[in-house]
Design a protein around this motif. Structure first.
Motif, PDB file in Angstrom:
ATOM      1  N   MET A 251      49.686  -5.331  -9.274  1.00  0.00           N
ATOM      2  CA  MET A 251      48.776  -4.824  -7.820  1.00  0.00           C
ATOM      3  C   MET A 251      49.143  -5.619  -6.718  1.00  0.00           C
ATOM      4  SD  MET A 251      46.564  -2.504  -6.990  1.00  0.00           S
ATOM      5  CE  MET A 251      45.321  -1.852  -7.970  1.00  0.00           C
ATOM      6  N   GLN A 252      48.906  -7.011  -7.003  1.00  0.00           N
ATOM      7  CA  GLN A 252      49.114  -7.987  -5.757  1.00  0.00           C
ATOM      8  C   GLN A 252      50.548  -8.010  -5.293  1.00  0.00           C
ATOM      9  OE1 GLN A 252      47.254 -11.782  -7.329  1.00  0.00           O
ATOM     10  NE2 GLN A 252      45.488 -10.642  -8.038  1.00  0.00           N
TER      11      GLN A 252
ATOM     12  N   HIS B  94      48.120   4.663  -8.113  1.00  0.00           N
ATOM     13  CA  HIS B  94      47.464   4.116  -6.912  1.00  0.00           C
ATOM     14  C   HIS B  94      47.714   4.248  -5.562  1.00  0.00           C
ATOM     15  CE1 HIS B  94      44.093   1.635  -5.721  1.00  0.00           C
ATOM     16  NE2 HIS B  94      44.629   0.836  -4.657  1.00  0.00           N
TER      17      HIS B  94
ATOM     18  N   ASN C 294      41.136 -11.742  -9.851  1.00  0.00           N
ATOM     19  CA  ASN C 294      40.380 -10.873  -9.310  1.00  0.00           C
ATOM     20  C   ASN C 294      39.503  -9.603  -9.998  1.00  0.00           C
ATOM     21  OD1 ASN C 294      39.805  -8.479  -7.251  1.00  0.00           O
ATOM     22  ND2 ASN C 294      41.181  -9.639  -5.760  1.00  0.00           N
TER      23      ASN C 294
ATOM     24  N   LEU D 236      47.326  -7.278 -12.633  1.00  0.00           N
ATOM     25  CA  LEU D 236      46.917  -7.876 -11.426  1.00  0.00           C
ATOM     26  C   LEU D 236      48.097  -8.273 -10.738  1.00  0.00           C
ATOM     27  CD1 LEU D 236      43.977 -10.320 -12.080  1.00  0.00           C
ATOM     28  CD2 LEU D 236      43.894  -8.109 -10.887  1.00  0.00           C
TER      29      LEU D 236
ATOM     30  N   GLN E  60      39.722  -5.909  -8.474  1.00  0.00           N
ATOM     31  CA  GLN E  60      41.061  -5.372  -8.672  1.00  0.00           C
ATOM     32  C   GLN E  60      41.136  -4.926 -10.067  1.00  0.00           C
ATOM     33  OE1 GLN E  60      44.043  -8.182  -7.318  1.00  0.00           O
ATOM     34  NE2 GLN E  60      44.133  -6.883  -5.221  1.00  0.00           N
TER      35      GLN E  60
END
Length: 320
Positions: free
Chosen positions: A133-134, A168, A269, A130, A272
């Motif tokens: 990703m963030q 991604h 999250n 996470l 996600q």
């Protein structure tokens, strides 16, 4: 239930495994998870050391990987396989740590996973994936083909940032790391790798700047990263012990042409996490596990993680 409790800051010896810690009492919208595995993150041993002003006694950990044991959320039922990041990782949060047989999570923090997802090591996934990703989308989602630089591409956050940037966001990925990790980073999808013991990335790419730079290291790496950030690009700093707000203010004062500085302190999250778990179940993203420990070996696990230069994650098996 068994739980690892910290009653006062100190060395690894202050980690106490008790057998009679009360299990979480669920509130509406919460889910009780029987832990299969968790992991050691730097914030865990920093809290233990007293680097952050934590409320104690505290059960450490926010990484969740296990099976639903009880639920007060209609979206989840007993027997569901799940992963989550809870605020158990945060120094101000005292309720439900994940270094325990059972932990609780708000429903929006949870992601369901299939039997293709390895719960026995899945506790190594939530916080670092996470964070990656963030950080990658902190200045806006990178466009396909964007040039992305991942500092420390074989570390916990770094190896997920590398893979997610490629899979991604469809980016062109450059990753830095030590000599033993060059081949590994290429296997994870890096288009180019830099051996920081032999090359200076700032010199190598001074005329090939990056649209996004993800930096979980800081210090000198941070200052050099500023010099290879493209106009309109984002320097995504991961909050750590080297975070220096003065650096950010000085950089932003000098920057032109829409360059951005972002600071990522990861937030739970579930949505996600479902995306990330899906990539793992498809074999497109993988978790690197350097070593596995049991809950009874938690002191050894934290000592191992504290030494630094961990390849991927140190995983702690709870009820595997």
């Amino acid at each position: 239930m068994r739980a690892v409790v910290v009653k006062k800051p100190g060395p690894p010896d202050v980690l106490e495994l008790v057998n009679d810690w009360p299990a979480p009492a669920l509130r509406d919208g919460e889910v009780l998870v029987r832990q299969t595995s968790t992991s050691v993150n730097p914030v865990d041993y920093k809290i233990r050391e007293g680097a952050f002003p934590a409320k104690m006694p505290k059960v450490l950990g926010g990484d969740v990987s296990g099976v639903v044991a009880d639920s007060k959320a209609k979206e989840f039922k007993k027997g569901d396989r799940v992963i989550a990041l809870t605020f158990g990782y945060h120094w101000d949060y005292q309720e439900y740590g994940s270094y325990a047989d059972f932990t609780a999570s708000k429903k929006e923090w949870l992601a369901k996973v299939t039997d293709k997802f390895p719960l026995e090591t899945g506790g190594g996934v939530p916080l670092v994936s996470l964070t990656a990703m963030q950080a990658l989308q902190s200045g806006g989602a990178p466009k396909p083909g964007a040039r992305v630089l991942i500092q420390g591409g074989s570390g916990g956050v770094g190896h997920f940032a590398l893979q997610l940037a490629k899979v991604h966001f469809k980016a062109y990925v450059v990753a830095t790391g030590g000599p033993k990790n060059q081949e590994l980073m290429q296997e994870l999808g890096a288009d180019e790798t830099v051996d920081y013991t032999k090359e200076d990335f700032a010199q190598k790419y001074k005329d090939q700047p990056f649209d996004v730079i993800v930096d979980p290291i800081g210090g000198e790496v941070e200052n050099k990263s500023y010099t290879v950030l493209a106009p309109g690009g984002t320097y995504a700093h991961i909050y750590n012990e080297k975070t220096n707000p003065k650096n950010a203010e000085e950089a932003k004062a000098k920057w032109t042409e829409g360059r951005k500085y972002t600071l990522t302190l990861v937030q739970p999250n579930g949505a996600q996490l479902e995306i990330i778990a899906g990539y793992m179940e498809q074999g497109k993203v993988r978790l690197l596990v350097e070593k596995e420990y049991t809950l009874e070996q938690i002191r050894d696990a934290q000592v191992h993680a504290e030494k630094g230069h961990v390849r991927g994650k140190v995983v702690v098996k709870v009820n595997a």
